[in-house]
Write a protein that holds these residues in place. Structure first.
Motif, short mmCIF file in Angstrom:
data_model
loop_
_atom_site.label_atom_id
_atom_site.label_comp_id
_atom_site.label_asym_id
_atom_site.label_seq_id
_atom_site.Cartn_x
_atom_site.Cartn_y
_atom_site.Cartn_z
N GLN A 174 1.00 -1.48 2.46
CA GLN A 174 1.04 -0.13 1.88
C GLN A 174 2.48 0.29 1.60
O GLN A 174 2.75 0.95 0.59
N ASN A 182 4.08 1.40 -2.01
CA ASN A 182 4.75 2.69 -2.21
C ASN A 182 6.15 2.51 -2.81
O ASN A 182 6.61 3.36 -3.57
N LYS A 227 5.60 1.55 -6.60
CA LYS A 227 4.76 2.46 -7.40
C LYS A 227 5.55 3.27 -8.44
O LYS A 227 5.11 3.37 -9.59
#
Length: 392
Positions: A198, A202, A205
């Motif tokens: 994750q 992030n 992104k």
């Protein structure tokens, strides 16, 4: 000494960011109606991979989208685009697909256009050749893959979490996706929810989002500036205001004149170019095609699922193979029948209608060659379109 001014550079950067980040929906009016009309038969690869022209097409009641693969390019006299050019019913076929455009490519497109599919009638033409043992190959998927649609799927998904998970897993089986580090990271984050995965997602992104916006503006520019290359050449004398019996007679006469040198009822040009040079080595070539065990059935289920989520109104067309030719190639009649029954059951289980043309395998001139609709084969589809458009 005069100090250099960075104001023009700052202004240019700000203008660039403004253009890139402004949502495309505000710029959609820049894509004119004439451009959408021209794209209906252009079979433009860039349009298939984009969103703007398709989005505008889906918003208009004047278009009936037809999704498929290479058969759409067989623009003979009886093809829906030519037939309804001459015999208007108030809607224009809009063709989406080319060779190698199989279920999962269509799934990504539908997932991107989900909002515009609500209550939209559409045709989806299925090719048995999609369902060979290997399913979508690396080469065919890579040639038809839309980077824009994949990034939108990863960053701005419109489908359920279930389809996001299934779609991400399937995307990651393809080299063209695994070789894109940013996209791969985003998709892995949909599957694995550990802290490390994750965090990586992030980090990338913001860069992925900016890249997606660049792709969107590229699509917009193409939608505005593209010059259409395909033109229809209907023959009104053969199709205008004719009965179905007259149309079938005209189609058969045209086909007979163009299929004279083989016992498979295949168009001479196709036979001479694609089959005759290797006719001996093709005997029995398809005896182990695995038509009933293909991963394509799962890909196709995702198509059914996304259309159901979108509340679309599809009519599926199950196309036969050329029975004479496939007997020669060794793909058994029982295996072919198994495919026809399996795909029909899969569609009807989801509550969608099917135009099942499988009983035309041995109908001379129903197909133009070994696998593609043509001549007589388009007529039941033309007829079904008329009935489909009239339905409430």
């Amino acid at each position: 000494m005069k100090r250099p001014s960075f104001s023009p550079l700052v202004a240019a950067v700000l203008l660039f960011c403004f253009i890139i980040l402004i949502p495309n929906r505000y710029l959609l009016p820049m894509v004119g109606d004439k451009k959408v009309e021209e794209a209906a038969v252009d079979l433009d690869f860039e349009m298939f991979q984009g969103e703007m022209i398709q989005k505008k097409m889906l918003e208009s009641p004047k278009y009936l989208p037809i999704y498929g693969s290479s058969e759409l390019s067989r623009l003979d006299t009886f093809h829906p685009s030519n037939y309804f050019k001459v015999n208007s019913i108030g809607v224009t076929p809009f063709l989406v697909g080319r060779g190698g455009t199989q279920s999962f490519v269509h799934f990504l497109n539908f997932a991107d256009q989900k909002d515009g599919l609500k209550n939209k009638k559409l045709l989806f033409i299925l090719s048995p050749q999609w369902f060979y043992r290997e399913g979508a190959t690396q080469a065919s998927f890579g040639a038809n893959f839309s980077t824009l649609q994949a990034y939108r799927f990863a960053l701005q998904p419109k489908v359920s979490e279930k389809l996001q998970l299934e779609g991400a897993k399937r995307l990651l089986t393809f080299d063209v996706v695994r070789n894109d580090a940013m996209l791969k990271t985003l998709l892995e984050a949909k599957i694995h929810h550990d802290e490390k995965t994750q965090m990586k997602a992030n980090i990338v992104k913001p860069f992925a989002f900016l890249f997606m916006k660049v792709l969107e503006k590229r699509d917009l520019l193409h939608s505005i500036l593209d010059i259409p290359l395909t033109r229809l050449h209907p023959k009104p004398s053969l199709i205008k205001n004719k009965t179905w019996d007259e149309l079938e007679k005209n189609a058969e006469e045209m086909a007979k004149s163009r299929s004279t040198n083989n016992r498979f009822y295949i168009d001479d040009f196709y036979y001479n170019k694609r089959i005759k040079p290797k006719i001996a080595e093709l005997k029995g070539f398809r005896k182990n095609s695995g038509l009933l065990v293909s991963p394509e059935y799962h890909d196709f289920q995702m198509v059914l699922d996304v259309l159901k989520e979108a509340k679309a109104k599809p009519l599926f067309v199950s196309v036969p193979v050329n029975g004479y030719w496939y007997d020669y190639m060794g793909l058994s009649k029982s295996e072919r029948n198994g495919y026809y029954q399996k795909i029909k059951k899969q569609i009807e289980k989801e509550g969608f209608p099917v135009l099942d043309l499988s009983n035309h395998e041995y109908d001379p001139y129903f197909l133009k060659d070994s696998m593609h609709l043509g001549y007589k084969g388009w007529l039941p589809i033309d007829k079904a379109i008329i009935e489909f458009v009239k339905q409430e």
